[in-house]
Design a protein around this motif. Structure first.
Motif, short mmCIF file in Angstrom:
data_model
loop_
_atom_site.label_atom_id
_atom_site.label_comp_id
_atom_site.label_asym_id
_atom_site.label_seq_id
_atom_site.Cartn_x
_atom_site.Cartn_y
_atom_site.Cartn_z
N ALA A 17 13.44 -4.30 7.28
CA ALA A 17 13.87 -5.23 6.23
C ALA A 17 13.06 -5.04 4.95
O ALA A 17 13.56 -5.28 3.85
CB ALA A 17 13.77 -6.67 6.72
N ALA A 18 11.82 -4.59 5.09
CA ALA A 18 10.95 -4.39 3.92
C ALA A 18 10.91 -2.93 3.47
O ALA A 18 10.21 -2.59 2.53
CB ALA A 18 9.53 -4.86 4.25
N GLY A 19 11.63 -2.08 4.19
CA GLY A 19 11.64 -0.66 3.84
C GLY A 19 10.36 0.06 4.19
O GLY A 19 10.01 1.07 3.58
N VAL A 20 9.63 -0.43 5.18
CA VAL A 20 8.37 0.17 5.60
C VAL A 20 8.63 1.09 6.80
O VAL A 20 9.20 0.66 7.80
CB VAL A 20 7.33 -0.92 5.98
CG1 VAL A 20 6.10 -0.32 6.63
CG2 VAL A 20 6.97 -1.75 4.76
N PRO A 21 8.20 2.36 6.72
CA PRO A 21 8.36 3.26 7.86
C PRO A 21 7.60 2.72 9.07
O PRO A 21 6.45 2.29 8.95
CB PRO A 21 7.75 4.57 7.38
CG PRO A 21 7.75 4.49 5.89
CD PRO A 21 7.61 3.03 5.56
N PHE A 22 8.26 2.76 10.23
CA PHE A 22 7.70 2.16 11.44
C PHE A 22 7.94 3.06 12.63
O PHE A 22 9.02 3.63 12.80
CB PHE A 22 8.36 0.80 11.69
CG PHE A 22 7.86 0.11 12.93
CD1 PHE A 22 6.73 -0.69 12.90
CD2 PHE A 22 8.52 0.28 14.14
CE1 PHE A 22 6.26 -1.32 14.04
CE2 PHE A 22 8.06 -0.34 15.30
CZ PHE A 22 6.93 -1.15 15.24
N LEU A 41 0.80 -1.22 0.00
CA LEU A 41 0.00 0.00 0.00
C LEU A 41 0.84 1.28 0.00
O LEU A 41 0.31 2.37 -0.20
CB LEU A 41 -0.91 0.04 1.24
CG LEU A 41 -2.01 -1.02 1.34
CD1 LEU A 41 -2.70 -0.93 2.70
CD2 LEU A 41 -3.01 -0.84 0.21
N GLY A 42 2.14 1.13 0.27
CA GLY A 42 2.98 2.32 0.44
C GLY A 42 2.64 3.04 1.74
O GLY A 42 2.73 4.26 1.84
N ALA A 43 2.25 2.26 2.74
CA ALA A 43 1.81 2.82 4.03
C ALA A 43 2.91 2.71 5.07
O ALA A 43 3.89 2.00 4.90
CB ALA A 43 0.56 2.07 4.51
N ARG A 44 2.70 3.41 6.16
CA ARG A 44 3.58 3.30 7.32
C ARG A 44 2.82 2.57 8.42
O ARG A 44 1.60 2.44 8.38
CB ARG A 44 4.05 4.67 7.78
CG ARG A 44 2.96 5.60 8.22
CD ARG A 44 3.53 7.03 8.41
NE ARG A 44 2.46 7.97 8.56
CZ ARG A 44 2.25 8.68 9.65
NH1 ARG A 44 3.05 8.54 10.70
NH2 ARG A 44 1.24 9.53 9.72
N ILE A 45 3.57 2.10 9.41
CA ILE A 45 2.99 1.32 10.51
C ILE A 45 3.32 1.97 11.85
O ILE A 45 4.45 2.38 12.08
CB ILE A 45 3.52 -0.13 10.51
CG1 ILE A 45 3.05 -0.88 9.28
CG2 ILE A 45 3.10 -0.87 11.78
CD1 ILE A 45 3.64 -2.28 9.15
N THR A 46 2.31 2.01 12.71
CA THR A 46 2.54 2.27 14.13
C THR A 46 2.25 0.96 14.85
O THR A 46 1.11 0.49 14.84
CB THR A 46 1.64 3.40 14.67
OG1 THR A 46 2.00 4.62 14.02
CG2 THR A 46 1.82 3.56 16.18
#
Length: 147
Positions: A82-87, A29-34
């Protein structure tokens, strides 16, 4: 569509699967995670407990729960990195976990809750309850349930 996922985890084996699936979804989705961990409040003192003993136990509880939350969020952050997802990770102490999940997701401006369920069935839910069902009933945000 969804840009900010809120993912409560508890450090269990089920959490590890939640890390993988939510990071994969956020990547697509090109999303970030909290990521979020709710830790229990320390038990209340009893009449027989001395105040110094209670304060020491409460401090040990605080340290233990903070270390658990940080270790869980560090594992989650590693999956995301590792997946390049902002966290971003956060935790709170609460005995009202379901309400805390919902309110913290809103506080962080998330637009999708992603939760896992143990899938215990009717008897298991009767005995243990279901945080997922409770969050679904309380949340105004969409909830994606992983099973």
């Amino acid at each position: 569509m969804y840009t900010h996922l809120f993912v409560p985890v508890d450090g269990s084996e089920l959490s590890e699967r939640t890390f993988v699936h939510s990071v994969h979804l956020a990547s697509k989705l090109g999303a970030r995670i909290t990521g979020f961990v709710a830790e229990p409040m320390p038990p209340l003192p009893t009449e027989s407990s001395a105040m110094t003993s209670y304060l020491r136990q409460a401090d040990e509880h605080r340290q233990r729960t903070e270390a658990h939350a940080q270790a869980t969020l560090d594992r989650f952050a590693a999956h995301a990195a590792a997946a390049g997802v902002p966290f971003e990770g956060c935790f709170k102490r609460s005995d009202a976990v379901d309400n805390t999940i919902v309110s913290t997701a809103v506080e962080h401006g998330c637009d999708l809750l992603v939760m896992a369920t143990h899938g215990r069935g009717a008897l298991g839910e009767l005995i243990f309850g279901s945080h997922t069902k409770s969050v679904i009933s309380r949340s105004t945000l969409p909830v994606l349930v992983l099973h």
